[in-house]
Design a protein around this motif. Structure first.
Motif, PDB file in Angstrom:
ATOM      1  N   LEU A 118       0.832  -1.202   0.000  1.00 28.28           N
ATOM      2  CA  LEU A 118       0.000   0.000   0.000  1.00 28.28           C
ATOM      3  C   LEU A 118       0.867   1.252   0.000  1.00 28.28           C
ATOM      4  O   LEU A 118       0.547   2.249  -0.660  1.00 28.28           O
ATOM      5  CB  LEU A 118      -0.918   0.002   1.215  1.00 28.28           C
ATOM      6  CG  LEU A 118      -2.067  -1.002   1.223  1.00 28.28           C
ATOM      7  CD1 LEU A 118      -2.777  -0.982   2.571  1.00 28.28           C
ATOM      8  CD2 LEU A 118      -3.044  -0.723   0.098  1.00 28.28           C
ATOM      9  N   THR A 119       1.966   1.191   0.738  1.00 24.31           N
ATOM     10  CA  THR A 119       2.875   2.327   0.795  1.00 24.31           C
ATOM     11  C   THR A 119       3.681   2.451  -0.489  1.00 24.31           C
ATOM     12  O   THR A 119       3.791   3.532  -1.079  1.00 24.31           O
ATOM     13  CB  THR A 119       3.818   2.193   2.002  1.00 24.31           C
ATOM     14  OG1 THR A 119       3.041   2.211   3.199  1.00 24.31           O
ATOM     15  CG2 THR A 119       4.826   3.327   2.031  1.00 24.31           C
ATOM     16  N   GLU A 120       4.239   1.329  -0.943  1.00 23.68           N
ATOM     17  CA  GLU A 120       5.121   1.349  -2.111  1.00 23.68           C
ATOM     18  C   GLU A 120       4.381   1.735  -3.388  1.00 23.68           C
ATOM     19  O   GLU A 120       4.898   2.502  -4.212  1.00 23.68           O
ATOM     20  CB  GLU A 120       5.776  -0.023  -2.278  1.00 23.68           C
ATOM     21  CG  GLU A 120       6.721  -0.387  -1.141  1.00 23.68           C
ATOM     22  CD  GLU A 120       7.052  -1.876  -1.116  1.00 23.68           C
ATOM     23  OE1 GLU A 120       6.567  -2.601  -2.005  1.00 23.68           O
ATOM     24  OE2 GLU A 120       7.767  -2.304  -0.201  1.00 23.68           O
ATOM     25  N   GLN A 121       3.165   1.210  -3.573  1.00 24.39           N
ATOM     26  CA  GLN A 121       2.457   1.433  -4.835  1.00 24.39           C
ATOM     27  C   GLN A 121       1.521   2.639  -4.790  1.00 24.39           C
ATOM     28  O   GLN A 121       1.345   3.337  -5.794  1.00 24.39           O
ATOM     29  CB  GLN A 121       1.654   0.191  -5.212  1.00 24.39           C
ATOM     30  CG  GLN A 121       0.986   0.278  -6.587  1.00 24.39           C
ATOM     31  CD  GLN A 121       0.443  -1.054  -7.043  1.00 24.39           C
ATOM     32  OE1 GLN A 121       0.635  -2.071  -6.390  1.00 24.39           O
ATOM     33  NE2 GLN A 121      -0.245  -1.059  -8.166  1.00 24.39           N
ATOM     34  N   PHE A 122       0.925   2.894  -3.606  1.00 31.50           N
ATOM     35  CA  PHE A 122      -0.088   3.936  -3.535  1.00 31.50           C
ATOM     36  C   PHE A 122       0.272   5.084  -2.587  1.00 31.50           C
ATOM     37  O   PHE A 122      -0.529   5.990  -2.382  1.00 31.50           O
ATOM     38  CB  PHE A 122      -1.427   3.319  -3.106  1.00 31.50           C
ATOM     39  CG  PHE A 122      -1.895   2.225  -4.018  1.00 31.50           C
ATOM     40  CD1 PHE A 122      -2.369   2.512  -5.292  1.00 31.50           C
ATOM     41  CD2 PHE A 122      -1.839   0.897  -3.619  1.00 31.50           C
ATOM     42  CE1 PHE A 122      -2.800   1.495  -6.142  1.00 31.50           C
ATOM     43  CE2 PHE A 122      -2.257  -0.118  -4.450  1.00 31.50           C
ATOM     44  CZ  PHE A 122      -2.740   0.182  -5.726  1.00 31.50           C
ATOM     45  N   GLY A 123       1.456   5.007  -1.974  1.00 36.26           N
ATOM     46  CA  GLY A 123       1.901   6.089  -1.113  1.00 36.26           C
ATOM     47  C   GLY A 123       1.152   6.198   0.200  1.00 36.26           C
ATOM     48  O   GLY A 123       1.099   7.282   0.801  1.00 36.26           O
ATOM     49  N   ALA A 124       0.592   5.113   0.669  1.00 37.54           N
ATOM     50  CA  ALA A 124      -0.162   5.147   1.925  1.00 37.54           C
ATOM     51  C   ALA A 124       0.764   5.412   3.101  1.00 37.54           C
ATOM     52  O   ALA A 124       1.778   4.731   3.275  1.00 37.54           O
ATOM     53  CB  ALA A 124      -0.892   3.816   2.125  1.00 37.54           C
TER      54      ALA A 124
END
Length: 215
Positions: A118-124
């Motif tokens: 979620l962080t790596e792909q969507f910047g969460a």
């Protein structure tokens, strides 16, 4: 039989298996892996489990058992001690269903590799990760509470008055929820069962903070 438990103290799949092993009265050699450091991606671990996931239960002949639910059913089929599943077919189906609600509907969406993605792909950020985590817990815990509260087969624990497979899953998930400050009191039956389990040494000894690699 000498068994080695390859696991991580905070992993809910590891916690549920530790509880099951304790219920069966089985001791293991404890081997820990730091998931955030990628230690389960090392060649030696991948040789045991190509998926790079914990837990792995390694038998004395080198056989590596993977997937916590499958390992717990193996324990019930091969090891003495209190049963993890009821004797009747309907009871077994119910306990498996309760277990799968947690193990197959919450955990796959909320484990570390998903949160990282979620962080790596969507910047969460951390707040977005928490919203994601809480949403999927609530989506399953709301119906799980109803199924436990309104079924006469629920006793002191998820199914009757003997802890088993579903209790191992529930106990581990509630501990995982605490990382995101989820208040279990909104699900009173789940909270009651968790408290009853937490009073048992087999479960308390399996809790994340009681493991040798806890930090």
């Amino acid at each position: 039989m000498t068994m080695r438990l390859h696991n991580f103290f905070r992993s809910s799949t590891s916690t549920r298996l530790r509880a099951a092993l304790n219920l069966k009265g089985l001791a293991t050699d404890y081997v820990s892996y730091a998931l955030r450091k990628g230690e389960t991606r090392a060649p030696g671990f991948l040789a045991m489990n190509p998926a790079g996931l914990v837990p792995v239960l390694e038998l004395d002949d080198g056989t590596a058992l993977v997937q916590s639910l499958a390992i717990m059913e193996w324990l019930d089929e091969t090891q003495a001690g209190p049963p993890l599943l009821p004797k009747d077919a309907e009871g077994r189906a119910r306990v498996r269903a309760l277990s799968c609600m947690i193990a197959c509907e919450i955990h796959p969406l909320n484990n570390l590799r998903v949160l990282n993605r979620l962080t790596e792909q969507f910047g969460a950020d951390e707040d977005a990760q928490k919203l994601w985590f809480v949403h999927w817990v609530e989506t399953t815990f709301d119906p799980l509470e109803i199924m436990l509260a309104e079924d006469s087969r629920t006793g002191a624990y998820c199914h009757g008055d003997t802890p088993g497979l579903a209790d191992c899953c529930l106990y581990a998930q509630v501990w995982n929820n605490r990382r995101f400050a989820i208040d279990t009191s909104r699900w009173p039956t789940i909270a009651r069962i968790f408290d009853a389990l937490d009073a048992l040494p087999a479960f308390r000894d399996a809790a994340p903070m009681n493991q040798p690699d806890a930090v």
